[in-house]
Motif scaffolding. Structure first.
Motif, PDB file in Angstrom:
ATOM      1  N   MET A 223       0.856  -1.179   0.000  1.00 44.24           N
ATOM      2  CA  MET A 223       0.000   0.000   0.000  1.00 44.24           C
ATOM      3  C   MET A 223       0.898   1.236   0.000  1.00 44.24           C
ATOM      4  O   MET A 223       1.908   1.263   0.710  1.00 44.24           O
ATOM      5  N   LEU A 224       0.556   2.231  -0.794  1.00 46.99           N
ATOM      6  CA  LEU A 224       1.325   3.471  -0.823  1.00 46.99           C
ATOM      7  C   LEU A 224       1.031   4.260   0.448  1.00 46.99           C
ATOM      8  O   LEU A 224      -0.093   4.722   0.647  1.00 46.99           O
ATOM      9  N   THR A 225       2.022   4.386   1.321  1.00 53.27           N
ATOM     10  CA  THR A 225       1.803   5.035   2.620  1.00 53.27           C
ATOM     11  C   THR A 225       2.529   6.362   2.764  1.00 53.27           C
ATOM     12  O   THR A 225       2.289   7.091   3.730  1.00 53.27           O
ATOM     13  N   ASP A 226       3.409   6.700   1.819  1.00 52.88           N
ATOM     14  CA  ASP A 226       4.046   8.016   1.872  1.00 52.88           C
ATOM     15  C   ASP A 226       4.628   8.340   0.508  1.00 52.88           C
ATOM     16  O   ASP A 226       5.081   7.451  -0.212  1.00 52.88           O
ATOM     17  N   PHE A 227       4.584   9.603   0.172  1.00 51.78           N
ATOM     18  CA  PHE A 227       5.180  10.084  -1.071  1.00 51.78           C
ATOM     19  C   PHE A 227       5.712  11.478  -0.848  1.00 51.78           C
ATOM     20  O   PHE A 227       4.997  12.364  -0.376  1.00 51.78           O
ATOM     21  N   VAL A 228       7.000  11.668  -1.158  1.00 56.08           N
ATOM     22  CA  VAL A 228       7.630  12.983  -1.068  1.00 56.08           C
ATOM     23  C   VAL A 228       8.183  13.289  -2.450  1.00 56.08           C
ATOM     24  O   VAL A 228       9.128  12.629  -2.914  1.00 56.08           O
ATOM     25  N   GLN A 229       7.585  14.257  -3.124  1.00 53.94           N
ATOM     26  CA  GLN A 229       7.981  14.609  -4.481  1.00 53.94           C
ATOM     27  C   GLN A 229       9.476  14.852  -4.567  1.00 53.94           C
ATOM     28  O   GLN A 229      10.052  15.606  -3.776  1.00 53.94           O
ATOM     29  N   GLY A 230      10.114  14.171  -5.508  1.00 53.56           N
ATOM     30  CA  GLY A 230      11.548  14.354  -5.722  1.00 53.56           C
ATOM     31  C   GLY A 230      12.424  13.653  -4.702  1.00 53.56           C
ATOM     32  O   GLY A 230      13.647  13.810  -4.731  1.00 53.56           O
ATOM     33  N   ASN A 231      11.814  12.869  -3.791  1.00 52.20           N
ATOM     34  CA  ASN A 231      12.601  12.227  -2.744  1.00 52.20           C
ATOM     35  C   ASN A 231      12.334  10.733  -2.619  1.00 52.20           C
ATOM     36  O   ASN A 231      13.246   9.916  -2.713  1.00 52.20           O
ATOM     37  N   SER A 232      11.056  10.348  -2.428  1.00 52.82           N
ATOM     38  CA  SER A 232      10.806   8.939  -2.156  1.00 52.82           C
ATOM     39  C   SER A 232       9.342   8.555  -2.316  1.00 52.82           C
ATOM     40  O   SER A 232       8.438   9.393  -2.159  1.00 52.82           O
ATOM     41  N   ASN A 233       9.109   7.284  -2.628  1.00 53.71           N
ATOM     42  CA  ASN A 233       7.800   6.631  -2.557  1.00 53.71           C
ATOM     43  C   ASN A 233       7.948   5.518  -1.529  1.00 53.71           C
ATOM     44  O   ASN A 233       8.878   4.700  -1.645  1.00 53.71           O
ATOM     45  N   THR A 234       7.043   5.434  -0.574  1.00 55.34           N
ATOM     46  CA  THR A 234       7.103   4.385   0.442  1.00 55.34           C
ATOM     47  C   THR A 234       5.865   3.506   0.359  1.00 55.34           C
ATOM     48  O   THR A 234       4.730   4.009   0.378  1.00 55.34           O
ATOM     49  N   TYR A 235       6.096   2.202   0.256  1.00 51.16           N
ATOM     50  CA  TYR A 235       5.016   1.223   0.147  1.00 51.16           C
ATOM     51  C   TYR A 235       5.103   0.262   1.326  1.00 51.16           C
ATOM     52  O   TYR A 235       6.161  -0.339   1.563  1.00 51.16           O
ATOM     53  N   SER A 236       4.000   0.112   2.056  1.00 51.78           N
ATOM     54  CA  SER A 236       3.960  -0.769   3.220  1.00 51.78           C
ATOM     55  C   SER A 236       3.181  -2.037   2.898  1.00 51.78           C
ATOM     56  O   SER A 236       2.267  -2.031   2.063  1.00 51.78           O
ATOM     57  N   LYS A 237       3.517  -3.087   3.572  1.00 54.56           N
ATOM     58  CA  LYS A 237       2.940  -4.412   3.344  1.00 54.56           C
ATOM     59  C   LYS A 237       1.428  -4.407   3.459  1.00 54.56           C
ATOM     60  O   LYS A 237       0.858  -3.852   4.401  1.00 54.56           O
ATOM     61  N   ASN A 238       0.763  -5.017   2.475  1.00 53.54           N
ATOM     62  CA  ASN A 238      -0.684  -5.201   2.519  1.00 53.54           C
ATOM     63  C   ASN A 238      -0.957  -6.488   3.300  1.00 53.54           C
ATOM     64  O   ASN A 238      -0.665  -7.584   2.810  1.00 53.54           O
ATOM     65  N   PRO A 239      -1.516  -6.403   4.503  1.00 49.44           N
ATOM     66  CA  PRO A 239      -1.660  -7.600   5.345  1.00 49.44           C
ATOM     67  C   PRO A 239      -2.680  -8.603   4.827  1.00 49.44           C
ATOM     68  O   PRO A 239      -2.689  -9.753   5.277  1.00 49.44           O
ATOM     69  N   ILE A 240      -3.524  -8.201   3.872  1.00 52.47           N
ATOM     70  CA  ILE A 240      -4.531  -9.138   3.364  1.00 52.47           C
ATOM     71  C   ILE A 240      -4.273  -9.487   1.896  1.00 52.47           C
ATOM     72  O   ILE A 240      -5.183  -9.873   1.169  1.00 52.47           O
ATOM     73  N   TYR A 241      -3.012  -9.379   1.465  1.00 54.37           N
ATOM     74  CA  TYR A 241      -2.692  -9.702   0.084  1.00 54.37           C
ATOM     75  C   TYR A 241      -2.948 -11.175  -0.188  1.00 54.37           C
ATOM     76  O   TYR A 241      -2.649 -12.044   0.637  1.00 54.37           O
ATOM     77  N   TRP A 242      -3.435 -11.476  -1.375  1.00 54.58           N
ATOM     78  CA  TRP A 242      -3.950 -12.799  -1.711  1.00 54.58           C
ATOM     79  C   TRP A 242      -2.918 -13.803  -2.212  1.00 54.58           C
ATOM     80  O   TRP A 242      -3.075 -15.011  -2.063  1.00 54.58           O
ATOM     81  N   ASP A 243      -1.815 -13.349  -2.848  1.00 50.62           N
ATOM     82  CA  ASP A 243      -0.946 -14.261  -3.586  1.00 50.62           C
ATOM     83  C   ASP A 243       0.100 -14.920  -2.683  1.00 50.62           C
ATOM     84  O   ASP A 243       0.434 -14.401  -1.609  1.00 50.62           O
ATOM     85  N   LYS A 244       0.615 -16.049  -3.183  1.00 45.88           N
ATOM     86  CA  LYS A 244       1.635 -16.802  -2.474  1.00 45.88           C
ATOM     87  C   LYS A 244       2.755 -17.169  -3.442  1.00 45.88           C
ATOM     88  O   LYS A 244       2.603 -17.093  -4.661  1.00 45.88           O
TER      89      LYS A 244
END
Length: 568
Positions: A223-244
């Motif tokens: 899940m996209l949990t933070d975005f700082v233009q010109g610096n970083s995109n932060t994605y955190s684990k989706n706890p209900i993701y379906w795939d294995k």
């Protein structure tokens, strides 16, 4: 042995590190996965911040930035990667061989006739996570696919004709969506199934405002949990993701890491330092000139080498004089010593001819040796003939024209003075205009680009590579090429369902357009990717669909004990 000895000294004699460094990639992937940790990445587009988070914006980089949380109907079958014993490296920007595509949100699909259509059955039980202020958690349905397609197709920013082969899209039940076609199209699955503009998302995201990254929500592993233009995109684990993922005979829930962080770093020296000091776990794009020093200063790094999936060229606007004259365009090609660029500028780490088709495309690609003599001539340095052609075209004393170049490409910033020097030897001078990426891209998409435009253009896939660059009024057509006869051939290419016949059409079009020289065709460089030994279940894969790395990152884990022992 020197690498191992250096690793031993740097790790204070840790036998565990020696074993990890000596262990082949196949053996490393058999180790038991670990959960947790953060993956810090300088991606293929390390210098470029996100351009948009709204799929309806038709932005080429969207999948790169949203593909960790927005999924698609189809994706790369990563079980067929070279790392897993298969034949595919998964480097290509937007090309998936037919034997390396799997259903992602789609569980299965079936062709039907009268009318021509494909019925896609979605996986059941795939959930959108709860997103406060946007939506409550709920199941993905066929209506989400229909909504996503219709909103894309009806967008004011839609590429004209992109979905002209689709008659209608409808949900026939909760988990079945039917795409009905008015004609066969060779890119049917790419265009709405795993391409640049085909993520599936909920209506609630659009209602909340899809341009705002804070409203982004999808079924993906993160899940996209933070975005700082010109610096970083932060994605955190989706706890209900379906795939294995199946590893060593056991199935593991994905993703393995808690966070993935894209670092946006515009300065080349800075992102190389970040890799060398372990602040980046992976750096996906490294020029050849930096490799030797990195191997000396950080000998534990793991490496892959790949031929750039973007062709390099200097486009000449054929709707402006003197570039409406093929003699001028051919002259400028002859004026540039391309063999010398391969040897000296790239240190031999480039291919003289690898665009508009890519060698990884198998039978679609023909080497320069198989091309007509008139094409071969364009890759032969001949300044005297260049002068003769310019005189015949009525510009014996040469001319001056503007060339736009993007500051986002260190390679191009270094290359453009060299091109200027070659052209000046035949009396042609260029005015260099350096631009930030947003303005540079806008110049092309609004067709206000200068007479000269130095760029990389993604190969995409064998059909799209030709259409997007040379079809009349296409967006990615900086030369403004327009030829009704070529347009007709491109249409025929898409309508041809027999792949062998389509290969011949593509080869014919490629020979023709290269020969007509709307671009100064330039060598395609090799790029290097490097990662630290604590990055596991990875061998340099870059894309699992059109510029979309999300499924790759979801399968990586970080050996946190090894990382700590190595002092990071």
């Amino acid at each position: 042995m020197s690498v191992i000895r250096n690793a031993w000294r740097l790790a204070a004699g840790s036998a565990a590190i020696l074993l990890a460094l000596a262990m082949p990639a196949s053996a490393q992937t058999e180790a038991k996965p670990q959960y947790g940790g953060t993956l810090e990445i300088g991606t293929v587009y390390v210098t470029l911040s996100a351009l948009s988070f709204d799929p309806a914006d038709w932005n080429w980089k969207l999948n790169h930035d949203t593909g960790n949380y927005l999924e698609q109907l189809f994706a790369a079958d990563l079980s067929k990667s070279k790392k897993n014993g298969g034949k595919h490296p998964f480097y290509a920007d937007a090309y998936l061989p037919s034997d390396a595509i799997r259903g992602e949100l789609a569980e299965s699909w079936e062709w039907k006739k009268d009318p021509l259509r494909v019925e896609i059955r979605l996986r059941k039980g795939i959930m959108f996570p709860d997103k406060p202020g946007v939506m409550q958690s709920r199941e993905l349905t066929a209506e989400d696919v229909v909504f996503s397609y219709n909103r894309l197709a009806k967008s004011p920013k839609a590429q004209a004709g992109y979905f002209s082969y689709v008659d209608k899209v409808e949900a026939t039940d909760r988990h079945t969506v039917v795409f009905t076609f008015n004609s066969f199209h060779a890119e049917w699955d790419y265009r709405f199934g795993w391409g640049y503009y085909s993520p599936i998302y909920p209506k609630e995201m659009a209602d909340a405002g899809a341009t705002n990254w804070k409203n982004g929500n999808g079924t993906g592993p993160f899940m996209l949990t933070d975005f700082v233009q010109g610096n970083s995109n932060t994605y955190s684990k989706n706890p209900i993701y379906w795939d294995k993922e199946k590893i060593g005979g056991a199935e593991y829930k994905l993703p393995f890491v808690d966070k993935v962080v894209y670092r946006t770093i515009k300065d080349e020296a800075t992102f190389l330092t970040a890799l060398r000091t372990g602040k980046l776990d992976i750096l996906e794009t490294i020029r050849w000139s930096a490799v030797d020093e990195l191997k000396k200063s950080a000998p534990q790094l793991q490496w892959s080498k790949w031929l750039n999936m973007s062709g390099t060229f200097l486009a000449m606007r054929v709707d402006t004089k003197p570039f409406d004259d093929i003699r001028v365009r051919r002259a400028l090609n002859l004026a540039v010593n391309k063999q010398e660029i391969v040897k000296e500028f790239y240190g031999g780490n480039a291919e003289l001819f690898a665009y508009p088709q890519h060698p990884d495309y198998g039978g679609y690609f023909e080497p320069l040796s198989a091309m007509p003599d008139s094409v071969k001539e364009l890759f032969t340095y001949n300044p005297e003939k260049a002068k003769k052609l310019l005189a015949e075209a009525g510009v014996p004393k040469g001319f001056t024209f503007k060339v736009q170049v993007c500051s986002c490409s260190p390679d191009h910033i270094d290359l453009i003075p060299l091109l200027a020097a070659y052209l000046e030897q035949v009396g042609v001078k260029i005015e260099i205009q350096t631009m930030e990426y947003g303005a540079f891209l806008s110049a092309m998409t609004t067709k206000t680009n200068a007479a000269g435009y130095l760029m990389n253009n993604g190969h995409t896939n064998p059909t799209r590579s030709l259409h997007k660059s040379f079809f009349t009024k296409e967006v990615w057509n900086p030369s403004q090429w327009s030829d009704p006869k070529l347009d007709a051939k491109l249409d025929e290419m898409y309508r041809t369902s027999d792949e062998e016949k389509r290969v011949e059409i593509i080869r014919d079009i490629t020979r023709e357009i290269v020969d007509k020289a709307p671009y100064i065709w330039l060598p395609t460089p090799y790029i290097f990717t490097a990662w630290w030994p604590w990055v596991k279940n990875y061998a340099g894969e870059l894309r699992a669909g059109a510029v979309r790395p999300g499924p790759i990152y979801a399968r990586i884990w970080v050996d946190q004990e090894l990382k700590k022992k190595m002092g990071h």
